[in-house]
Scaffold this motif. Sequence first.
Motif, PDB file in Angstrom:
ATOM      1  N   GLN A 246       0.831  -1.203   0.000  1.00  0.00           N
ATOM      2  CA  GLN A 246       0.000   0.000   0.000  1.00  0.00           C
ATOM      3  C   GLN A 246       0.870   1.259   0.000  1.00  0.00           C
ATOM      4  O   GLN A 246       0.569   2.228  -0.704  1.00  0.00           O
ATOM      5  N   LEU A 247       1.961   1.230   0.758  1.00  0.00           N
ATOM      6  CA  LEU A 247       2.853   2.382   0.830  1.00  0.00           C
ATOM      7  C   LEU A 247       3.539   2.641  -0.506  1.00  0.00           C
ATOM      8  O   LEU A 247       3.651   3.793  -0.943  1.00  0.00           O
ATOM      9  N   LEU A 248       3.989   1.587  -1.166  1.00  0.00           N
ATOM     10  CA  LEU A 248       4.647   1.754  -2.458  1.00  0.00           C
ATOM     11  C   LEU A 248       3.697   2.357  -3.485  1.00  0.00           C
ATOM     12  O   LEU A 248       4.092   3.250  -4.258  1.00  0.00           O
ATOM     13  N   ILE A 249       2.463   1.912  -3.502  1.00  0.00           N
ATOM     14  CA  ILE A 249       1.491   2.473  -4.447  1.00  0.00           C
ATOM     15  C   ILE A 249       1.216   3.931  -4.119  1.00  0.00           C
ATOM     16  O   ILE A 249       1.159   4.784  -5.011  1.00  0.00           O
ATOM     17  N   ARG A 250       1.073   4.252  -2.833  1.00  0.00           N
ATOM     18  CA  ARG A 250       0.833   5.649  -2.442  1.00  0.00           C
ATOM     19  C   ARG A 250       2.012   6.541  -2.794  1.00  0.00           C
ATOM     20  O   ARG A 250       1.827   7.680  -3.217  1.00  0.00           O
ATOM     21  N   MET A 251       3.220   6.024  -2.613  1.00  0.00           N
ATOM     22  CA  MET A 251       4.396   6.849  -2.914  1.00  0.00           C
ATOM     23  C   MET A 251       4.569   7.050  -4.416  1.00  0.00           C
ATOM     24  O   MET A 251       5.052   8.095  -4.843  1.00  0.00           O
ATOM     25  N   VAL A 252       4.192   6.074  -5.219  1.00  0.00           N
ATOM     26  CA  VAL A 252       4.260   6.253  -6.666  1.00  0.00           C
ATOM     27  C   VAL A 252       3.263   7.325  -7.105  1.00  0.00           C
ATOM     28  O   VAL A 252       3.571   8.151  -7.970  1.00  0.00           O
ATOM     29  N   ILE A 253       2.089   7.333  -6.492  1.00  0.00           N
ATOM     30  CA  ILE A 253       1.047   8.285  -6.886  1.00  0.00           C
ATOM     31  C   ILE A 253       1.322   9.675  -6.314  1.00  0.00           C
ATOM     32  O   ILE A 253       1.309  10.670  -7.038  1.00  0.00           O
ATOM     33  N   SER A 254       1.566   9.764  -5.007  1.00  0.00           N
ATOM     34  CA  SER A 254       1.670  11.083  -4.371  1.00  0.00           C
ATOM     35  C   SER A 254       3.104  11.520  -4.097  1.00  0.00           C
ATOM     36  O   SER A 254       3.375  12.709  -3.998  1.00  0.00           O
ATOM     37  N   GLY A 255       4.013  10.590  -3.925  1.00  0.00           N
ATOM     38  CA  GLY A 255       5.397  10.947  -3.632  1.00  0.00           C
ATOM     39  C   GLY A 255       5.657  11.300  -2.182  1.00  0.00           C
ATOM     40  O   GLY A 255       6.759  11.702  -1.830  1.00  0.00           O
ATOM     41  N   LYS A 256       4.666  11.154  -1.309  1.00  0.00           N
ATOM     42  CA  LYS A 256       4.828  11.492   0.114  1.00  0.00           C
ATOM     43  C   LYS A 256       5.038  10.224   0.938  1.00  0.00           C
ATOM     44  O   LYS A 256       4.329   9.240   0.766  1.00  0.00           O
TER      45      LYS A 256
END
Length: 170
Positions: free
Chosen positions: A120-130
Amino acid sequence: MIRPHYILLPANPLFIAMTLALAFLLNLLPWGQLPGVPDFVALVLVFWSIHQPRKIGIGIAFCMGLLMDVHEATLLGQNALAYTLLSYFAIMIHRRVLWFPVGVQALYILPLMLLAQLIQLLIRMVISGKFPGWLYFSESFICAALWPVVAWLLLAPQRRAINRDDNRPI
């Protein structure tokens, strides 16, 4: 000291559905955005994937993930992918995990929950970068700490005897 081994009754599919619905309702509460609040759907999915792998599988995990994606308004498929992989790996190790006491089972559950959170974190970081911070992973440790309580609660209806008899030891 030898602990007793219970002969469990079959799990009622209605009870399984009710626990998944209750876990989903607990995730709907507004505390879900706070760090350290466990993902109840993931915890219940892992429990039933380990204890009843033929009744709860990857398809149900995918559907529950889609429901969580819609609720959290995240990228569609983020939770679905995490829950699907979580259920798959839980089914893979379910025979090994059931040999151990509940406290040791929690140590097997921790890497599964960390893996789901990492996806979940990897997907969020790819999308938002945070990056949300390291406190984000405390949810997995709390889920592992809650594992004995969840196991005791969800196995309680299966431990009761159908016809109580004082002369029968089981």
